[in-house]
Design a protein around this motif. Sequence first.
Motif, PDB file in Angstrom:
ATOM      1  N   THR A 156       0.788  -1.022  -0.117  1.00  0.00           N
ATOM      2  CA  THR A 156      -0.126  -0.041   0.060  1.00  0.00           C
ATOM      3  C   THR A 156       0.874   1.187  -0.131  1.00  0.00           C
ATOM      4  O   THR A 156       2.158   1.242   0.494  1.00  0.00           O
ATOM      5  N   VAL A 157       0.287   2.438  -0.466  1.00  0.00           N
ATOM      6  CA  VAL A 157       0.783   3.588  -0.690  1.00  0.00           C
ATOM      7  C   VAL A 157      -0.041   4.736  -0.041  1.00  0.00           C
ATOM      8  O   VAL A 157      -1.287   4.590  -0.373  1.00  0.00           O
ATOM      9  N   ALA A 158       0.294   5.748   0.712  1.00  0.00           N
ATOM     10  CA  ALA A 158      -0.532   6.802   1.135  1.00  0.00           C
ATOM     11  C   ALA A 158       0.167   8.208   1.075  1.00  0.00           C
ATOM     12  O   ALA A 158       1.337   8.242   1.437  1.00  0.00           O
ATOM     13  N   VAL A 159      -0.670   9.178   0.860  1.00  0.00           N
ATOM     14  CA  VAL A 159      -0.274  10.545   1.080  1.00  0.00           C
ATOM     15  C   VAL A 159      -1.469  11.076   2.145  1.00  0.00           C
ATOM     16  O   VAL A 159      -2.447  10.265   2.227  1.00  0.00           O
ATOM     17  N   ALA A 160      -1.354  12.228   2.473  1.00  0.00           N
ATOM     18  CA  ALA A 160      -2.273  12.915   3.318  1.00  0.00           C
ATOM     19  C   ALA A 160      -3.545  13.231   2.279  1.00  0.00           C
ATOM     20  O   ALA A 160      -3.302  13.779   1.301  1.00  0.00           O
TER      21      ALA A 160
ATOM     22  N   TYR B  55       4.805  17.593   9.760  1.00  0.00           N
ATOM     23  CA  TYR B  55       4.217  16.407  10.994  1.00  0.00           C
ATOM     24  C   TYR B  55       2.583  16.119  10.621  1.00  0.00           C
ATOM     25  O   TYR B  55       2.466  14.835  10.758  1.00  0.00           O
ATOM     26  N   GLU B  56       1.850  17.234  10.241  1.00  0.00           N
ATOM     27  CA  GLU B  56       0.551  16.696   9.979  1.00  0.00           C
ATOM     28  C   GLU B  56       0.343  15.793   8.894  1.00  0.00           C
ATOM     29  O   GLU B  56      -0.579  15.059   8.845  1.00  0.00           O
ATOM     30  N   GLN B  57       0.874  16.161   7.702  1.00  0.00           N
ATOM     31  CA  GLN B  57       0.806  15.144   6.599  1.00  0.00           C
ATOM     32  C   GLN B  57       1.217  13.898   7.053  1.00  0.00           C
ATOM     33  O   GLN B  57       0.641  12.784   6.513  1.00  0.00           O
ATOM     34  N   SER B  58       2.524  13.762   7.603  1.00  0.00           N
ATOM     35  CA  SER B  58       2.974  12.505   7.903  1.00  0.00           C
ATOM     36  C   SER B  58       1.734  11.779   9.028  1.00  0.00           C
ATOM     37  O   SER B  58       1.487  10.559   8.865  1.00  0.00           O
ATOM     38  N   VAL B  59       1.195  12.297   9.732  1.00  0.00           N
ATOM     39  CA  VAL B  59       0.200  11.673  10.757  1.00  0.00           C
ATOM     40  C   VAL B  59      -0.946  11.343   9.912  1.00  0.00           C
ATOM     41  O   VAL B  59      -1.682  10.218   9.977  1.00  0.00           O
ATOM     42  N   LYS B  60      -1.514  12.115   9.045  1.00  0.00           N
ATOM     43  CA  LYS B  60      -2.441  11.708   8.170  1.00  0.00           C
ATOM     44  C   LYS B  60      -2.199  10.771   7.124  1.00  0.00           C
ATOM     45  O   LYS B  60      -3.054   9.737   6.912  1.00  0.00           O
ATOM     46  N   ALA B  61      -1.141  10.608   6.591  1.00  0.00           N
ATOM     47  CA  ALA B  61      -0.747   9.654   5.674  1.00  0.00           C
ATOM     48  C   ALA B  61      -0.524   8.202   6.378  1.00  0.00           C
ATOM     49  O   ALA B  61      -0.967   7.082   5.877  1.00  0.00           O
ATOM     50  N   LEU B  62      -0.112   8.211   7.728  1.00  0.00           N
ATOM     51  CA  LEU B  62       0.078   7.034   8.339  1.00  0.00           C
ATOM     52  C   LEU B  62      -1.204   6.376   8.815  1.00  0.00           C
ATOM     53  O   LEU B  62      -1.465   5.302   9.107  1.00  0.00           O
ATOM     54  N   ALA B  63      -2.112   7.427   9.168  1.00  0.00           N
ATOM     55  CA  ALA B  63      -3.594   6.851   9.434  1.00  0.00           C
ATOM     56  C   ALA B  63      -4.081   6.290   8.196  1.00  0.00           C
ATOM     57  O   ALA B  63      -4.965   5.347   8.417  1.00  0.00           O
ATOM     58  N   ARG B  64      -3.934   6.714   6.929  1.00  0.00           N
ATOM     59  CA  ARG B  64      -4.346   5.954   5.761  1.00  0.00           C
ATOM     60  C   ARG B  64      -3.875   4.715   5.680  1.00  0.00           C
ATOM     61  O   ARG B  64      -4.399   3.843   5.133  1.00  0.00           O
TER      62      ARG B  64
END
Length: 114
Positions: free
Chosen positions: A24-28, A37-46
Amino acid sequence: MITRFAGLTPTRSRAVAHDDLVFTVAVAPDPVSPSMYEQSVKALARIDESLALCGTDKSKILSAIVYIADMKRKAEMNRAWDEWVDTKNPPMRACIGVELEPPHIVEIVVTAVK
């Protein structure tokens, strides 16, 4: 057998599973904050959501590749990663500086098992 989970566009899968392997692959998601930081948190949630679709979770990640647009801001991404990662089962991880399509500044690719 290959199982593909639909992405937001018809030419991309959100996640793919083959036997016991999951990719799988994700971006925010939009709207995208300029914060690494926020983009990383949201991408990790995806990533969590996609792994769940495939019947697995972050404790079973084998490897992760994190692409970031500005290596000087890697510490912000590391903070999000350290808050998110399963510390009892940390995956192998590489972090690579690349040009990403704005407004995204972080993209995460994961290989896991079921």
